[in-house]
Design a protein around this motif. Structure first.
Motif, PDB file in Angstrom:
ATOM      1  N   ALA A  18      49.010  47.293  40.568  1.00 36.81           N
ATOM      2  CA  ALA A  18      48.063  47.013  41.643  1.00 36.81           C
ATOM      3  C   ALA A  18      48.202  45.589  42.149  1.00 36.81           C
ATOM      4  O   ALA A  18      48.814  44.745  41.494  1.00 36.81           O
ATOM      5  N   PHE A  19      47.604  45.355  43.316  1.00 36.52           N
ATOM      6  CA  PHE A  19      47.420  44.002  43.813  1.00 36.52           C
ATOM      7  C   PHE A  19      46.049  43.562  43.309  1.00 36.52           C
ATOM      8  O   PHE A  19      45.034  44.191  43.627  1.00 36.52           O
ATOM      9  N   ASN A  20      46.033  42.512  42.505  1.00 33.59           N
ATOM     10  CA  ASN A  20      44.794  42.084  41.858  1.00 33.59           C
ATOM     11  C   ASN A  20      44.341  40.723  42.355  1.00 33.59           C
ATOM     12  O   ASN A  20      45.153  39.904  42.769  1.00 33.59           O
ATOM     13  N   CYS A  21      43.034  40.478  42.224  1.00 39.55           N
ATOM     14  CA  CYS A  21      42.478  39.171  42.564  1.00 39.55           C
ATOM     15  C   CYS A  21      42.676  38.218  41.385  1.00 39.55           C
ATOM     16  O   CYS A  21      42.472  38.585  40.231  1.00 39.55           O
ATOM     17  N   SER A  22      43.035  36.972  41.717  1.00 41.52           N
ATOM     18  CA  SER A  22      43.278  35.971  40.662  1.00 41.52           C
ATOM     19  C   SER A  22      41.995  35.592  39.924  1.00 41.52           C
ATOM     20  O   SER A  22      42.047  35.014  38.840  1.00 41.52           O
ATOM     21  N   ASN A  23      40.838  35.896  40.501  1.00 40.79           N
ATOM     22  CA  ASN A  23      39.566  35.573  39.839  1.00 40.79           C
ATOM     23  C   ASN A  23      39.082  36.704  38.931  1.00 40.79           C
ATOM     24  O   ASN A  23      37.924  36.745  38.531  1.00 40.79           O
ATOM     25  N   TYR A  24      39.975  37.616  38.614  1.00 38.80           N
ATOM     26  CA  TYR A  24      39.653  38.764  37.774  1.00 38.80           C
ATOM     27  C   TYR A  24      39.036  38.338  36.438  1.00 38.80           C
ATOM     28  O   TYR A  24      38.098  38.941  35.943  1.00 38.80           O
ATOM     29  N   ARG A  25      39.592  37.248  35.860  1.00 36.84           N
ATOM     30  CA  ARG A  25      39.135  36.841  34.535  1.00 36.84           C
ATOM     31  C   ARG A  25      38.140  35.682  34.573  1.00 36.84           C
ATOM     32  O   ARG A  25      37.774  35.152  33.533  1.00 36.84           O
ATOM     33  N   ARG A  26      37.713  35.278  35.767  1.00 38.39           N
ATOM     34  CA  ARG A  26      36.770  34.155  35.838  1.00 38.39           C
ATOM     35  C   ARG A  26      35.463  34.538  35.166  1.00 38.39           C
ATOM     36  O   ARG A  26      34.861  35.557  35.508  1.00 38.39           O
ATOM     37  N   GLU A  27      35.022  33.710  34.232  1.00 40.82           N
ATOM     38  CA  GLU A  27      33.856  34.093  33.431  1.00 40.82           C
ATOM     39  C   GLU A  27      32.558  34.081  34.233  1.00 40.82           C
ATOM     40  O   GLU A  27      31.743  34.983  34.132  1.00 40.82           O
ATOM     41  N   ASP A  28      32.357  33.044  35.055  1.00 39.30           N
ATOM     42  CA  ASP A  28      31.093  32.936  35.788  1.00 39.30           C
ATOM     43  C   ASP A  28      30.987  33.949  36.924  1.00 39.30           C
ATOM     44  O   ASP A  28      29.910  34.484  37.178  1.00 39.30           O
ATOM     45  N   ALA A  29      32.096  34.207  37.619  1.00 44.35           N
ATOM     46  CA  ALA A  29      32.037  35.137  38.746  1.00 44.35           C
ATOM     47  C   ALA A  29      33.314  35.963  38.810  1.00 44.35           C
ATOM     48  O   ALA A  29      34.167  35.746  39.666  1.00 44.35           O
TER      49      ALA A  29
END
Ligand SMILES: [Zn+2]
Ligand SMILES: [Zn+2]
Length: 181
Positions: free
Chosen positions: A111-122
């Motif tokens: 897939a094409f994924n968002c780089s903020n996938y693993r961001r803890e706060d958001a």
């Protein structure tokens, strides 16, 4: 030029023919003399052997998304090869901006994924599958969806029992996912 010379495409630097050599692909004006074109494309990029058809597409469209590159540890990854105006080649895994959070949309194996996938706060779980209805989504289509909200062209997809149908791909109203419109 002898009979065995195979023309692959047009040189982006000087407009000459790009021909296949034993080590890769060379502009016919790349004669080693100063001031002449220096274009040479290695036959192996990122530990991946390139095919003539792939180099031809890269020369014509200036970018091509491919699977099967490998790190030094032989971990496979997909990327977009981009041909710069000076004939150098760059690997760009980022294909667009996330329409939901502004992060980077990167091409992954499935897939094409968002780089903020693993961001803890958001964390952002925005995703565009690479295969939608049997259609392999291109980097250009991902860019259209993320920037304009919908693809410019209808896309041929396959339903149950192999029925062919055509729809555009676009963002859902809340921009959380991709839907057929
Ligand atoms: Zn050239
Ligand atoms: Zn995002």
């Amino acid at each position: 030029m002898d009979n065995e010379t195979k023309i692959i495409g047009r040189c982006p630097v000087c407009g000459g023919n790009v021909v296949k050599t034993c080590k890769g692909y060379r502009c016919e004006n790349n004669t080693g003399e100063d001031g002449k074109c220096g274009l040479f494309i290695n036959g192996v990029i990122g530990n991946r052997k390139m095919s003539d058809a792939e180099i031809a597409e890269l020369l014509e469209k200036r970018s091509i998304m491919l699977d099967g590159f490998a790190t030094k540890e032989w971990k496979a990854f997909p990327t977009v090869l981009v041909m710069n105006a000076d004939g150098t080649i760059a690997m760009e895994s980022v294909v667009a901006r996330c329409p939901r959070c502004g992060g980077e949309i990167r091409v992954g194996a499935k897939a094409f994924n968002c780089s903020n996938y693993r961001r803890e706060d958001a964390p952002c779980d925005f995703v565009i599958w690479r295969n939608i209805g049997g259609h392999l989504v291109t980097a250009a289509e991902v860019r259209e969806i993320c920037e304009s909200g919908v693809t410019s062209e209808e896309i041929e997809m396959y339903g149950e029992n192999g029925v062919i149908y055509r729809r555009k791909l676009g963002l859902s109203p809340d921009k959380s996912k991709v839907i057929k419109v």
